[in-house]
Design an enzyme around this catalytic site. Structure first.
Site, short mmCIF file in Angstrom:
data_model
loop_
_atom_site.label_atom_id
_atom_site.label_comp_id
_atom_site.label_asym_id
_atom_site.label_seq_id
_atom_site.Cartn_x
_atom_site.Cartn_y
_atom_site.Cartn_z
N ASP A 296 0.97 1.72 1.77
CA ASP A 296 1.49 0.37 2.04
C ASP A 296 0.48 -0.67 1.56
OD1 ASP A 296 3.10 -1.64 3.04
OD2 ASP A 296 2.30 -1.49 5.07
N GLU A 299 -0.13 -3.94 -3.15
CA GLU A 299 0.10 -4.88 -4.28
C GLU A 299 -1.20 -5.25 -4.96
OE1 GLU A 299 1.35 -5.27 -1.14
OE2 GLU A 299 3.19 -4.27 -1.77
N ASP A 374 9.59 -5.10 3.38
CA ASP A 374 9.98 -5.76 4.63
C ASP A 374 11.24 -6.61 4.49
OD1 ASP A 374 7.71 -4.55 5.44
OD2 ASP A 374 6.49 -6.36 5.48
C1 GLC Z 1 3.86 -3.84 6.24
C2 GLC Z 1 4.86 -2.76 5.85
C3 GLC Z 1 5.64 -2.32 7.07
C4 GLC Z 1 4.65 -1.83 8.12
C5 GLC Z 1 3.66 -2.92 8.47
C6 GLC Z 1 2.58 -2.44 9.43
O1 GLC Z 1 4.52 -5.00 6.63
O2 GLC Z 1 5.72 -3.20 4.83
O3 GLC Z 1 6.56 -1.33 6.75
O4 GLC Z 1 5.34 -1.43 9.27
O5 GLC Z 1 3.03 -3.39 7.28
O6 GLC Z 1 1.86 -1.41 8.87
#
Ligand code: GLC
Length: 673
Positions: A296, A299, A374
């Site tokens: 995650d 980017e 998200d």
């Molecule tokens: C980011 C991710 C999401 C995750 C959050 C906490 O927003 O896109 O899926 O739950 O971080 O880790």
């Protein structure tokens, strides 16, 4: 002009050139013949067609969430599928820094490109969309074969806060008989958000936890973030710092910014030694029995200023010559995913790695599946998911999914039920939601929603042999799994705008309901004879129909006489199916459907068969199954053919003596069948 590989031709930077007789360029400017239309462009918020738009390729964690006006999200794939008079070719603008494409917006006769740096433009020849995708994925990489369990239902939440909570979610799935294969641990499983660690108070025995869940048929996947907490007592940070593995400022200092753990340093994934090190750092997770990782914030996303990324002039010092971040920004996510996949492959050589990535560049599909970050629990975002996944599929990323139920904001029962009706057709089917939002496990809103979710997830489990076969075809040919109608019907321009419906594999057409309170919707059925999944009713395309899709019966149409392999509705993929059923919706024409099977994991042999249905005169239908090719022998089971006539009351189930050799059965039909 030079040929890069079979069917892929590089465009020179200067001069007029005609490429493959299908595309005219003036330098890197593509000249648009009247009526040419554009698709693809990777992960986008708006619809399917891109003609007359400007597309930005720069990975961001979007500050306003997913909106149609801000069209770049976490991955960038500067690839355009062009359709002209039913013939397809692709153009790939290869540059991992910022790219902007004007797809005949400023000038209807031109497609122009702007990039911060040198870029390579290649034309990928068709003539069909399938040819283009096959060649484009030969160039940028194919989707690896997933482990079978990765096709099962998956459940996530930010966050299941401790071992007991995770176990209780698992118990609910089994007690309520709702299929589930995978549970997720989000950032709160870590010690102060330090990647590759565990909070030992809340997760005192990770290996014990995963083993217990495994015995109940669940895998556990954990999140990893690239930001490494700046903390001299944290071994990962100290090692990365002392080996010069982090990105630098232009003055040669370690580049630091704030993410979940506070101040972090960022691995220079451009450097192969860093990828090796990062991959090896998954050892603790693998030892703890974790089945896969979810990359995650890659980017990379940062919090200062809010929703920012590494500055353009940050430096990636390793991996050959130092590079400015601006030159390689879009590749960062793919490189993190590559590191994770490589690590898992080395640490667990007999298992197919399972890696999810939020960010990436063209070719991400080789390393990871993509989930689209998200979204929100809004009906609009349920609608948006359809073109989003179709755009990705047309851009090489077939293994993808959105958060089922939506991430931000509160879901409700009807939205979750309708979203699950759609979600079961996503190549990656995972329900995930944000902290401080309403819980959205399938039972969260009670009845009738829970039963709808259960029934839908059971249908997904029935469809597993069909989906797994589509994955194998994708792995070999780059054909998307969830795909726009135009992929199969490029000659039919009505399909070009049909972005609120899609095909799954060759045989199923799905048209989800994406508004509250309604149970009818328009569906376009292209040429061919189609059967409504729930009633067996036949419709001859091309046709615009009003589908009745009450809750629990989404509008699904099957291509007639195309056999669809089904399993019983397992609770998880660890159960062994005791039967295989070929469902045939009878129709006037002939058709065939493949089946691919293997051990579901590892790298052993597979086997394929094709079922054919032929109409022999008015009153006879002939079903034949080819001999098995490939040395994998499926577990013993009963095999049936289910002939569905013009209404479901006419289902006839025939048991086959399966030998692995070819066989033929014939059935007398009435002319109505
Ligand atoms: C980011 C991710 C999401 C995750 C959050 C906490 O927003 O896109 O899926 O739950 O971080 O880790």
């Amino acid at each position: 002009m030079s040929a890069l590989m079979d069917g892929v031709v590089r465009v020179e930077r200067t001069g007029r050139q005609s490429i493959g007789g299908v595309a005219e360029f003036d330098g890197h400017v593509k000249l648009r013949p009247p009526g040419e239309r554009y698709f693809g462009c990777g992960e986008r918020t708006a619809g399917l067609e891109k003609t007359g738009t400007r597309q930005v390729f720069w990975n961001v964690d979007p500050p306003m969430g997913h909106t149609a006006s801000f069209n770049n999200l976490y991955t960038s794939i500067p690839f355009v599928l062009c359709l002209h008079e039913g013939r397809a070719h692709g153009v790939f603008y290869d540059h991992p820094g910022r790219v902007e494409l004007d797809l005949a917006k400023a000038d209807p006769e031109r497609v122009t490109v702007e990039a911060a740096d040198e870029l390579e433009v290649s034309v990928i020849l068709g003539p069909t969309p399938a040819d283009v995708l096959r060649r484009y994925t030969a160039l940028t990489g194919r989707t690896p074969m997933p482990p079978l369990w990765a096709l099962g239902n998956q459940q996530s939440r930010w966050s299941y806060m401790d071992a007991e909570e995770l176990l209780s979610v698992a118990r609910e799935f089994r007690a309520r008989e709702i299929p589930c294969d995978v549970l997720y641990l989000d950032i709160d499983h870590m010690d102060g958000f330090r990647v590759f660690t565990w909070d030992r108070e809340r997760f005192p025995d990770p290996a014990g936890l995963t083993a217990r869940l495994r015995s109940e048929g669940f895998r556990v996947v954990v999140i990893t973030d690239p930001g490494v907490k700046v903390d001299p007592s944290y071994a990962l940070y100290e090692e990365g710092r002392s080996r010069g593995f982090f990105c630098l400022t232009r003055d040669g200092e370690e580049y630091q910014n704030v993410v979940w753990p506070g101040l972090c340093a960022f691995p220079d994934f451009l450097n192969p030694a860093v990828r090796e090190w990062w991959g090896a750092s998954h050892a603790g997770l693998v030892d703890a029995g974790v089945a896969g990782v979810w990359c995650d914030m890659n980017e990379p996303a940062m919090f200062v200023p809010w929703h920012s990324t590494m500055p353009d002039d940050a430096v990636h010092p390793g991996g050959g010559r130092p590079r400015l971040h601006a030159e390689v920004h879009n590749a960062y996510g793919s490189l993190m995913a590559e590191a994770a996949r490589g690590g898992l492959a080395r640490l667990r050589p007999d298992a197919r790695p399972f890696v999810i990535s939020r960010a990436g560049y063209a070719g991400l599909q080789q390393h990871a599946l993509q989930w689209t970050g998200d979204n929100s629990s809004w009906w609009e975002h349920l609608w948006m998911s359809m073109p989003q996944l179709q755009n990705l599929g047309l851009s090489g990323i077939a293994w993808a999914g959105v958060d089922v139920g939506g991430f931000f904001d509160d879901c409700d029962g009807e939205l979750l039920a309708r979203w699950t009706e759609f979600g079961i057709f996503q190549p990656f089917c995972r329900n995930h939601s944000a902290m401080d939002t309403a819980r959205q496990e399938p039972w969260a809103f009670g009845e009738p929603w829970e039963s709808v979710c259960r029934d839908m997830l059971r249908l997904r489990m029935q469809l597993l042999p069909y989906l797994y076969t589509a994955f194998e075809a994708c792995h070999r040919t780059g054909a998307p799994i969830l795909r726009p109608l135009l992929f199969s019907y490029p000659d039919d321009p009505v399909t070009y705008t049909a972005d609120d419906q899609f095909m799954v594999g060759d045989a199923l057409l799905v048209a989800p309901i994406t508004r509250p309170g309604i149970e009818h919707r328009h569906v376009y059925l292209p040429a061919g004879v189609w059967a409504q999944w729930w009633t067996g009713e036949r419709v001859e395309g091309p046709a615009h129909v009003l589908a009745h899709a009450p809750l629990g019966q989404p509008a699904i149409y099957a291509r007639c006489n195309t056999p669809i392999p089904l399993w019983p509705a397992l609770q998880h993929t660890g159960e062994v199916p005791d039967s295989l059923t070929w469902r045939v919706f009878l129709g006037p024409s002939s058709g065939s459907g493949p089946l691919y099977e293997d051990a579901g994991d590892g790298y052993g042999p597979g086997c394929s068969r094709t079922a054919h249905v032929e109409r022999v005169g008015d009153n006879l239908v002939r079903f034949s199954l080819s001999a098995r090719s490939g040395s994998f022998v499926p577990p013993r089971r009963e095999t049936f053919v289910e002939f569905v006539g013009a209404d479901l009351l006419a289902v006839e189930r025939v048991r086959l003596e399966e030998t692995g050799e070819s066989l033929v059965i014939e059935r007398v039909v009435t002319t109505d069948d």
